[in-house]
Design a protein around this motif. Structure first.
Motif, PDB file in Angstrom:
ATOM      1  N   LEU A   1       0.826  -1.208   0.000  1.00 38.85           N
ATOM      2  CA  LEU A   1       0.000   0.000   0.000  1.00 38.85           C
ATOM      3  C   LEU A   1       0.859   1.255   0.000  1.00 38.85           C
ATOM      4  O   LEU A   1       0.474   2.275  -0.571  1.00 38.85           O
ATOM      5  CB  LEU A   1      -0.934   0.002   1.210  1.00 38.85           C
ATOM      6  N   LEU A   2       2.005   1.212   0.668  1.00 39.42           N
ATOM      7  CA  LEU A   2       2.943   2.328   0.696  1.00 39.42           C
ATOM      8  C   LEU A   2       4.317   1.838   0.254  1.00 39.42           C
ATOM      9  O   LEU A   2       4.681   0.689   0.516  1.00 39.42           O
ATOM     10  CB  LEU A   2       3.065   2.913   2.102  1.00 39.42           C
ATOM     11  N   SER A   3       5.084   2.716  -0.373  1.00 40.53           N
ATOM     12  CA  SER A   3       6.465   2.390  -0.730  1.00 40.53           C
ATOM     13  C   SER A   3       7.337   2.473   0.518  1.00 40.53           C
ATOM     14  O   SER A   3       6.931   3.031   1.553  1.00 40.53           O
ATOM     15  CB  SER A   3       6.975   3.375  -1.787  1.00 40.53           C
ATOM     16  N   ALA A   4       8.538   1.948   0.434  1.00 34.72           N
ATOM     17  CA  ALA A   4       9.480   2.035   1.549  1.00 34.72           C
ATOM     18  C   ALA A   4       9.734   3.498   1.907  1.00 34.72           C
ATOM     19  O   ALA A   4       9.787   3.860   3.086  1.00 34.72           O
ATOM     20  CB  ALA A   4      10.790   1.335   1.194  1.00 34.72           C
ATOM     21  N   GLU A   5       9.878   4.349   0.914  1.00 36.00           N
ATOM     22  CA  GLU A   5      10.104   5.771   1.157  1.00 36.00           C
ATOM     23  C   GLU A   5       8.910   6.400   1.876  1.00 36.00           C
ATOM     24  O   GLU A   5       9.081   7.185   2.816  1.00 36.00           O
ATOM     25  CB  GLU A   5      10.360   6.498  -0.159  1.00 36.00           C
ATOM     26  N   GLN A   6       7.692   6.044   1.469  1.00 36.68           N
ATOM     27  CA  GLN A   6       6.506   6.584   2.128  1.00 36.68           C
ATOM     28  C   GLN A   6       6.422   6.116   3.582  1.00 36.68           C
ATOM     29  O   GLN A   6       6.036   6.886   4.463  1.00 36.68           O
ATOM     30  CB  GLN A   6       5.240   6.187   1.380  1.00 36.68           C
ATOM     31  N   VAL A   7       6.775   4.868   3.858  1.00 32.36           N
ATOM     32  CA  VAL A   7       6.785   4.369   5.235  1.00 32.36           C
ATOM     33  C   VAL A   7       7.758   5.207   6.061  1.00 32.36           C
ATOM     34  O   VAL A   7       7.423   5.661   7.161  1.00 32.36           O
ATOM     35  CB  VAL A   7       7.157   2.867   5.305  1.00 32.36           C
ATOM     36  N   GLU A   8       8.947   5.448   5.529  1.00 27.58           N
ATOM     37  CA  GLU A   8       9.942   6.244   6.260  1.00 27.58           C
ATOM     38  C   GLU A   8       9.464   7.680   6.454  1.00 27.58           C
ATOM     39  O   GLU A   8       9.712   8.291   7.499  1.00 27.58           O
ATOM     40  CB  GLU A   8      11.295   6.206   5.552  1.00 27.58           C
ATOM     41  N   ASP A   9       8.773   8.231   5.464  1.00 29.16           N
ATOM     42  CA  ASP A   9       8.227   9.584   5.596  1.00 29.16           C
ATOM     43  C   ASP A   9       7.166   9.641   6.698  1.00 29.16           C
ATOM     44  O   ASP A   9       7.149  10.563   7.520  1.00 29.16           O
ATOM     45  CB  ASP A   9       7.624  10.060   4.272  1.00 29.16           C
ATOM     46  N   VAL A  10       6.291   8.651   6.737  1.00 31.20           N
ATOM     47  CA  VAL A  10       5.250   8.592   7.775  1.00 31.20           C
ATOM     48  C   VAL A  10       5.900   8.467   9.151  1.00 31.20           C
ATOM     49  O   VAL A  10       5.512   9.158  10.096  1.00 31.20           O
ATOM     50  CB  VAL A  10       4.263   7.436   7.506  1.00 31.20           C
ATOM     51  N   VAL A  11       6.897   7.615   9.277  1.00 33.11           N
ATOM     52  CA  VAL A  11       7.599   7.452  10.553  1.00 33.11           C
ATOM     53  C   VAL A  11       8.235   8.781  10.972  1.00 33.11           C
ATOM     54  O   VAL A  11       8.147   9.180  12.140  1.00 33.11           O
ATOM     55  CB  VAL A  11       8.654   6.324  10.471  1.00 33.11           C
ATOM     56  N   ALA A  12       8.856   9.481  10.022  1.00 34.22           N
ATOM     57  CA  ALA A  12       9.477  10.774  10.337  1.00 34.22           C
ATOM     58  C   ALA A  12       8.441  11.754  10.875  1.00 34.22           C
ATOM     59  O   ALA A  12       8.699  12.473  11.843  1.00 34.22           O
ATOM     60  CB  ALA A  12      10.168  11.344   9.098  1.00 34.22           C
ATOM     61  N   PHE A  13       7.248  11.775  10.271  1.00 30.40           N
ATOM     62  CA  PHE A  13       6.206  12.674  10.765  1.00 30.40           C
ATOM     63  C   PHE A  13       5.705  12.238  12.137  1.00 30.40           C
ATOM     64  O   PHE A  13       5.557  13.052  13.046  1.00 30.40           O
ATOM     65  CB  PHE A  13       5.038  12.766   9.781  1.00 30.40           C
ATOM     66  N   LEU A  14       5.441  10.954  12.300  1.00 24.81           N
ATOM     67  CA  LEU A  14       4.905  10.472  13.568  1.00 24.81           C
ATOM     68  C   LEU A  14       5.841  10.760  14.736  1.00 24.81           C
ATOM     69  O   LEU A  14       5.381  11.042  15.846  1.00 24.81           O
ATOM     70  CB  LEU A  14       4.601   8.969  13.491  1.00 24.81           C
ATOM     71  N   THR A  15       7.147  10.708  14.500  1.00 22.96           N
ATOM     72  CA  THR A  15       8.087  10.999  15.584  1.00 22.96           C
ATOM     73  C   THR A  15       8.046  12.454  16.019  1.00 22.96           C
ATOM     74  O   THR A  15       8.512  12.777  17.115  1.00 22.96           O
ATOM     75  CB  THR A  15       9.540  10.615  15.211  1.00 22.96           C
ATOM     76  N   THR A  16       7.464  13.329  15.200  1.00 24.76           N
ATOM     77  CA  THR A  16       7.345  14.747  15.578  1.00 24.76           C
ATOM     78  C   THR A  16       6.122  14.999  16.446  1.00 24.76           C
ATOM     79  O   THR A  16       5.987  16.088  17.018  1.00 24.76           O
ATOM     80  CB  THR A  16       7.237  15.667  14.336  1.00 24.76           C
TER      81      THR A  16
END
Length: 148
Positions: free
Chosen positions: A129-144
């Protein structure tokens, strides 16, 4: 240094090769580089991508019709570290086996998957459903997302 980042994006960890800990965390980045929090916010709110707001409330996002099915993601960056968040986004069933949250970085092991909108059974693995890059982007946002 730019070459290394490009190489990491060119060879992300494939969904079937992801290594989960006993608690469902994924220690290493799927791309080898940190995600982009601004892009992650877009994925979370995009109804054609992550669509996380369909189930979760995220007060800092300007997204209509936020859900209440899942827990609020406000303060999630204080509750989980990036490895745990990466595991939850990729496949929350490794942490919470009974969850109804979709597995966003998985291609096989589904029960009765359909072939897009045809009504026929899928032939082979599905796309994540999401690319590896999108997963990392979501994680980066969630950590904020910290408690205020």
């Amino acid at each position: 240094m730019t070459l290394a980042a490009g190489a990491a994006y060119a060879n992300p960890v494939a969904p079937g090769d992801v290594s989960f800990s006993d608690t469902g965390a994924i220690a290493e980045s799927l791309t080898g580089t940190p995600g982009d929090a601004a892009s992650g916010a877009k994925v979370l709110a995009d109804r054609g991508a992550g669509n996380c707001v369909a189930c979760h409330k995220i007060s800092s996002l300007d997204a209509a019709f936020q859900g209440t099915v899942g827990p609020s993601l406000d303060g999630v960056g204080d509750r989980w570290d990036s490895a745990q968040l990466r595991g939850l986004v990729a496949n929350a069933k490794h942490t919470f086996p009974g969850t109804i949250m979709p597995s966003f970085y998985k291609t096989a092991g589904y029960i009765r998957p359909g072939d897009e909108f045809s009504g026929k059974a899928a032939k082979g693995d599905l796309q994540p459903l999401l690319s590896a890059e999108q997963v990392e982007d979501v994680v980066a946002f969630l950590t904020t997302l910290k408690q205020q």
